[in-house]
Motif scaffolding. Structure first.
Motif, PDB file in Angstrom:
ATOM      1  N   ARG A 138      38.050 132.584 -30.396  1.00 44.21           N
ATOM      2  CA  ARG A 138      37.795 133.504 -29.289  1.00 44.21           C
ATOM      3  C   ARG A 138      38.152 134.925 -29.724  1.00 44.21           C
ATOM      4  O   ARG A 138      39.191 135.145 -30.361  1.00 44.21           O
ATOM      5  N   ILE A 139      37.303 135.868 -29.375  1.00 44.16           N
ATOM      6  CA  ILE A 139      37.526 137.273 -29.702  1.00 44.16           C
ATOM      7  C   ILE A 139      38.292 137.936 -28.564  1.00 44.16           C
ATOM      8  O   ILE A 139      37.947 137.788 -27.387  1.00 44.16           O
ATOM      9  N   VAL A 140      39.326 138.682 -28.937  1.00 40.26           N
ATOM     10  CA  VAL A 140      40.144 139.414 -27.972  1.00 40.26           C
ATOM     11  C   VAL A 140      39.988 140.905 -28.260  1.00 40.26           C
ATOM     12  O   VAL A 140      40.149 141.342 -29.403  1.00 40.26           O
ATOM     13  N   VAL A 141      39.660 141.684 -27.253  1.00 44.44           N
ATOM     14  CA  VAL A 141      39.496 143.119 -27.446  1.00 44.44           C
ATOM     15  C   VAL A 141      40.766 143.853 -27.021  1.00 44.44           C
ATOM     16  O   VAL A 141      41.416 143.488 -26.036  1.00 44.44           O
ATOM     17  N   ASP A 142      41.111 144.880 -27.800  1.00 43.87           N
ATOM     18  CA  ASP A 142      42.240 145.753 -27.477  1.00 43.87           C
ATOM     19  C   ASP A 142      41.803 147.205 -27.667  1.00 43.87           C
ATOM     20  O   ASP A 142      41.499 147.908 -26.722  1.00 43.87           O
ATOM     21  N   GLU A 143      41.679 147.653 -28.934  1.00 45.12           N
ATOM     22  CA  GLU A 143      41.270 149.022 -29.196  1.00 45.12           C
ATOM     23  C   GLU A 143      39.940 149.354 -28.532  1.00 45.12           C
ATOM     24  O   GLU A 143      39.044 148.517 -28.476  1.00 45.12           O
ATOM     25  N   ARG A 144      39.848 150.592 -28.034  1.00 48.10           N
ATOM     26  CA  ARG A 144      38.662 151.131 -27.365  1.00 48.10           C
ATOM     27  C   ARG A 144      38.430 150.515 -25.992  1.00 48.10           C
ATOM     28  O   ARG A 144      37.402 150.773 -25.367  1.00 48.10           O
ATOM     29  N   CYS A 145      39.358 149.702 -25.523  1.00 46.23           N
ATOM     30  CA  CYS A 145      39.245 149.099 -24.191  1.00 46.23           C
ATOM     31  C   CYS A 145      40.561 149.353 -23.477  1.00 46.23           C
ATOM     32  O   CYS A 145      41.450 148.497 -23.475  1.00 46.23           O
ATOM     33  N   ASN A 146      40.681 150.539 -22.902  1.00 48.85           N
ATOM     34  CA  ASN A 146      41.970 150.996 -22.397  1.00 48.85           C
ATOM     35  C   ASN A 146      42.060 151.020 -20.876  1.00 48.85           C
ATOM     36  O   ASN A 146      42.871 150.317 -20.289  1.00 48.85           O
ATOM     37  N   THR A 147      41.226 151.821 -20.229  1.00 51.32           N
ATOM     38  CA  THR A 147      41.321 152.002 -18.783  1.00 51.32           C
ATOM     39  C   THR A 147      40.571 150.899 -18.030  1.00 51.32           C
ATOM     40  O   THR A 147      39.855 150.095 -18.619  1.00 51.32           O
ATOM     41  N   HIS A 164      43.930 168.942 -10.346  1.00 47.68           N
ATOM     42  CA  HIS A 164      44.479 168.586 -11.650  1.00 47.68           C
ATOM     43  C   HIS A 164      43.586 167.547 -12.335  1.00 47.68           C
ATOM     44  O   HIS A 164      42.874 166.787 -11.678  1.00 47.68           O
ATOM     45  N   PRO A 165      43.602 167.496 -13.679  1.00 47.62           N
ATOM     46  CA  PRO A 165      42.945 166.377 -14.363  1.00 47.62           C
ATOM     47  C   PRO A 165      43.708 165.082 -14.084  1.00 47.62           C
ATOM     48  O   PRO A 165      44.779 165.111 -13.463  1.00 47.62           O
ATOM     49  N   ARG A 166      43.170 163.952 -14.553  1.00 45.28           N
ATOM     50  CA  ARG A 166      43.859 162.688 -14.327  1.00 45.28           C
ATOM     51  C   ARG A 166      45.266 162.741 -14.921  1.00 45.28           C
ATOM     52  O   ARG A 166      45.481 163.269 -16.018  1.00 45.28           O
ATOM     53  N   LEU A 167      46.205 162.211 -14.187  1.00 47.63           N
ATOM     54  CA  LEU A 167      47.576 162.170 -14.672  1.00 47.63           C
ATOM     55  C   LEU A 167      47.659 161.330 -15.941  1.00 47.63           C
ATOM     56  O   LEU A 167      46.851 160.421 -16.146  1.00 47.63           O
ATOM     57  N   PRO A 168      48.608 161.620 -16.830  1.00 50.55           N
ATOM     58  CA  PRO A 168      48.817 160.730 -17.976  1.00 50.55           C
ATOM     59  C   PRO A 168      48.980 159.295 -17.497  1.00 50.55           C
ATOM     60  O   PRO A 168      49.627 159.038 -16.475  1.00 50.55           O
ATOM     61  N   LEU A 169      48.406 158.371 -18.232  1.00 47.95           N
ATOM     62  CA  LEU A 169      48.434 156.971 -17.797  1.00 47.95           C
ATOM     63  C   LEU A 169      49.853 156.433 -17.733  1.00 47.95           C
ATOM     64  O   LEU A 169      50.158 155.564 -16.913  1.00 47.95           O
ATOM     65  N   ALA A 170      50.740 156.949 -18.561  1.00 48.49           N
ATOM     66  CA  ALA A 170      52.146 156.529 -18.504  1.00 48.49           C
ATOM     67  C   ALA A 170      52.758 156.864 -17.147  1.00 48.49           C
ATOM     68  O   ALA A 170      53.571 156.100 -16.613  1.00 48.49           O
ATOM     69  N   VAL A 171      52.360 158.007 -16.592  1.00 51.66           N
ATOM     70  CA  VAL A 171      52.865 158.403 -15.274  1.00 51.66           C
ATOM     71  C   VAL A 171      52.346 157.446 -14.209  1.00 51.66           C
ATOM     72  O   VAL A 171      53.113 156.949 -13.367  1.00 51.66           O
ATOM     73  N   GLU A 172      51.057 157.182 -14.237  1.00 53.93           N
ATOM     74  CA  GLU A 172      50.493 156.228 -13.282  1.00 53.93           C
ATOM     75  C   GLU A 172      51.217 154.877 -13.386  1.00 53.93           C
ATOM     76  O   GLU A 172      51.501 154.242 -12.364  1.00 53.93           O
ATOM     77  N   TYR A 173      51.464 154.464 -14.602  1.00 54.19           N
ATOM     78  CA  TYR A 173      52.089 153.149 -14.815  1.00 54.19           C
ATOM     79  C   TYR A 173      53.470 153.092 -14.184  1.00 54.19           C
ATOM     80  O   TYR A 173      53.772 152.179 -13.389  1.00 54.19           O
ATOM     81  N   GLY A 174      54.325 154.045 -14.517  1.00 54.96           N
ATOM     82  CA  GLY A 174      55.694 154.011 -13.992  1.00 54.96           C
ATOM     83  C   GLY A 174      55.757 154.228 -12.499  1.00 54.96           C
ATOM     84  O   GLY A 174      56.492 153.535 -11.778  1.00 54.96           O
ATOM     85  N   ASP A 231      48.220 151.485 -20.942  1.00 54.98           N
ATOM     86  CA  ASP A 231      46.943 152.165 -21.172  1.00 54.98           C
ATOM     87  C   ASP A 231      46.029 152.111 -19.955  1.00 54.98           C
ATOM     88  O   ASP A 231      45.163 152.977 -19.783  1.00 54.98           O
ATOM     89  N   VAL A 232      46.194 151.094 -19.127  1.00 55.09           N
ATOM     90  CA  VAL A 232      45.391 150.988 -17.906  1.00 55.09           C
ATOM     91  C   VAL A 232      45.862 152.015 -16.885  1.00 55.09           C
ATOM     92  O   VAL A 232      45.059 152.614 -16.161  1.00 55.09           O
ATOM     93  N   GLY A 233      47.178 152.218 -16.833  1.00 54.09           N
ATOM     94  CA  GLY A 233      47.740 153.160 -15.863  1.00 54.09           C
ATOM     95  C   GLY A 233      48.295 152.428 -14.656  1.00 54.09           C
ATOM     96  O   GLY A 233      49.230 151.637 -14.765  1.00 54.09           O
ATOM     97  N   SER A 234      47.724 152.656 -13.496  1.00 55.28           N
ATOM     98  CA  SER A 234      48.231 152.084 -12.254  1.00 55.28           C
ATOM     99  C   SER A 234      48.258 150.559 -12.290  1.00 55.28           C
ATOM    100  O   SER A 234      47.319 149.914 -12.756  1.00 55.28           O
ATOM    101  N   MET A 235      49.335 149.982 -11.760  1.00 52.01           N
ATOM    102  CA  MET A 235      49.416 148.528 -11.638  1.00 52.01           C
ATOM    103  C   MET A 235      48.325 148.006 -10.714  1.00 52.01           C
ATOM    104  O   MET A 235      47.885 146.854 -10.858  1.00 52.01           O
ATOM    105  N   ALA A 236      47.873 148.813  -9.780  1.00 50.53           N
ATOM    106  CA  ALA A 236      46.741 148.411  -8.937  1.00 50.53           C
ATOM    107  C   ALA A 236      45.495 148.229  -9.795  1.00 50.53           C
ATOM    108  O   ALA A 236      44.703 147.302  -9.581  1.00 50.53           O
ATOM    109  N   ASP A 237      45.319 149.086 -10.797  1.00 48.69           N
ATOM    110  CA  ASP A 237      44.183 148.939 -11.704  1.00 48.69           C
ATOM    111  C   ASP A 237      44.342 147.732 -12.611  1.00 48.69           C
ATOM    112  O   ASP A 237      43.341 147.105 -12.999  1.00 48.69           O
ATOM    113  N   THR A 238      45.572 147.379 -12.978  1.00 48.03           N
ATOM    114  CA  THR A 238      45.774 146.144 -13.741  1.00 48.03           C
ATOM    115  C   THR A 238      45.324 144.939 -12.933  1.00 48.03           C
ATOM    116  O   THR A 238      44.627 144.053 -13.439  1.00 48.03           O
TER     117      THR A 238
END
Length: 417
Positions: free
Chosen positions: A300-309, A122-132, A331-338
């Motif tokens: 200080r510059i804070v990035v959001d858009e285009r910086c997701n995973t 399968h392709p990568r799961l939707p990030l919302a799925v990884e998150y929950g 947008d990151v997905g897994s809490m382990a990735d956070t």
């Protein structure tokens, strides 16, 4: 294995999904709704009530632990996953994810995440799925090990037990003035977000925005407690670039002007411009950061858009393309990735802000607190929702309870030692 069944329950997010593209193009606001037709695929109207999907893991002792899936407010924009569809996500979770969950050792959080989120055929799961799912797996590991979620993160990433509180950042929504007063009276660490997401709110040449920044600083002095010195953080949704152009020096000039208008305050400017792609964003944000640093600006510059995973975050951190990276948890997905994202930012001496979205839930907010505190992020978002009181209470109280438990645990270890 410790997971013997998986159950799903549809739910609500704490705010709305909004079509950023049509709002940015000038959609008319009528009280709480927007008039006009949506542009972004999946939206049936410009503002859609946020939905979520809860996943429950039934453990061998009968305990059910939960995690919540959802997408962010501006779904489908800035390289993000499309609008959350509960039925599609539920079907995918039942077919693909649930069988994998029944075959993992839930006491090992990171290994469980790796196995459940494997690409395979399968392709990568939707990030919302990884998150929950990862929230539920983190809670499962904590329950099975009779410990807190934060301690699981510390153990899995070889981190010491945290002792420092993580500063909390509140967001105002459109009720800017009232919510700023609430934040100041509650002595919030970082404020107010401001929701500067339209030309009307930014103003010609940014004059409306500049006046609002000055008003927030003045209001802080007027009604804040003695010695109160919050960080001023404003999300401008790319409007500096949209209004004055995408030349990095001009953007830096404007940001310096704003910072100089509120002496004595640290100023965070989130999403000053959208350069259209991740690589363009990295290149140009790195230039803006370098210009501000060379000038000795307090901004200080804070990035959001285009910086997701996580991979996006790693690229921005290694390129020093922000002073502070928003680690936008859905947008990151897994809490382990956070957790990994916070640590990669710290390794590159870039600020780590564990954010998220107003569309989240109490469960996702509480799990985010544990990861933020365990990794000692530089700040974390008060979520869910766009009100101040509820989100600040959920995140602040969870942090307070967590640190109280960790202090007790530390005292017990010292007593035995």
């Amino acid at each position: 294995m410790q997971i013997k069944d998986v159950i799903l329950a549809p739910g609500n997010g704490a705010f709305f999904y909004d079509d950023q593209e049509v709002i940015r193009s000038g959609a008319t606001q009528d009280n709480f709704i927007y008039r006009g037709a949506p542009i972004t695929p999946g939206f049936t109207s410009i503002r859609v009530p946020a939905t979520s999907l809860s996943i429950g893991l039934v453990l061998i002792d009968g305990r059910v632990v939960w995690g919540d899936m959802m997408n962010v407010q501006y779904s489908g924009a800035g390289g993000r996953d499309p609008l959350f569809d509960t039925n599609q996500i539920s079907d995918l979770t039942s077919r693909v994810v649930a069988p994998r969950l029944l075959d993992v050792d839930a006491s090992h959080f990171r290994d469980s995440c790796t196995k459940v989120f494997e690409l395979l055929e399968h392709p990568r799961l939707p990030l919302a799925v990884e998150y929950g799912v990862s929230q539920a797996l983190l809670r499962a590991a904590a329950h099975l090990e009779r410990t807190t979620m934060a301690e699981i993160v510390c153990s899995e990433f070889n981190l010491p037990l945290p002792i420092r509180t993580v500063p909390i950042y509140c967001q105002s929504g459109d009720a800017r003035e009232i919510n700023v007063d609430k934040m100041i009276l509650k002595a919030v660490d970082v404020l107010p977000h401001g929701l500067i997401n339209s030309r009307q709110k930014f103003g010609v040449d940014g004059q409306t925005f500049l006046e609002f920044v000055r008003w927030v600083a003045t209001r802080t002095r007027q009604i804040g407690p003695p010695g109160y010195q919050p960080v001023l953080h404003f999300d401008v949704y790319g409007w500096i670039g949209l209004e004055i152009g995408l030349e990095p020096h001009r953007i830096a000039d404007f940001i310096c002007k704003v910072a100089e208008s509120v002496p004595g305050f640290t100023l965070n400017v989130e999403s000053p411009a959208d350069f259209g792609s991740t690589q363009a964003q990295i290149d140009n944000y790195a230039r803006i950061v370098s210009i501000l640093d060379d000038r000795g600006s307090s901004a200080r510059i804070v990035v959001d858009e285009r910086c997701n995973t996580f991979e996006d975050i790693r690229l921005f951190a290694e390129a020093k393309a922000a002073h502070l990276v928003q680690i936008k948890t859905p947008d990151v997905g897994s809490m382990a990735d956070t957790a990994r994202a916070v640590l990669i930012c710290k390794a590159n001496k870039v600020g780590a802000y564990v954010g998220g979205s107003c569309t989240e839930t109490d469960l996702s907010a509480q799990a985010s607190v544990h990861v933020s505190v365990a990794t000692q992020a530089d700040m974390m978002l008060a979520k869910p929702g766009m009100g101040v009181d509820e989100a600040f209470s959920i995140v602040g109280n969870e942090q307070s309870r967590l640190l109280a438990m960790l202090n007790r645990r530390r005292a017990q270890v010292e007593k035995i030692g």
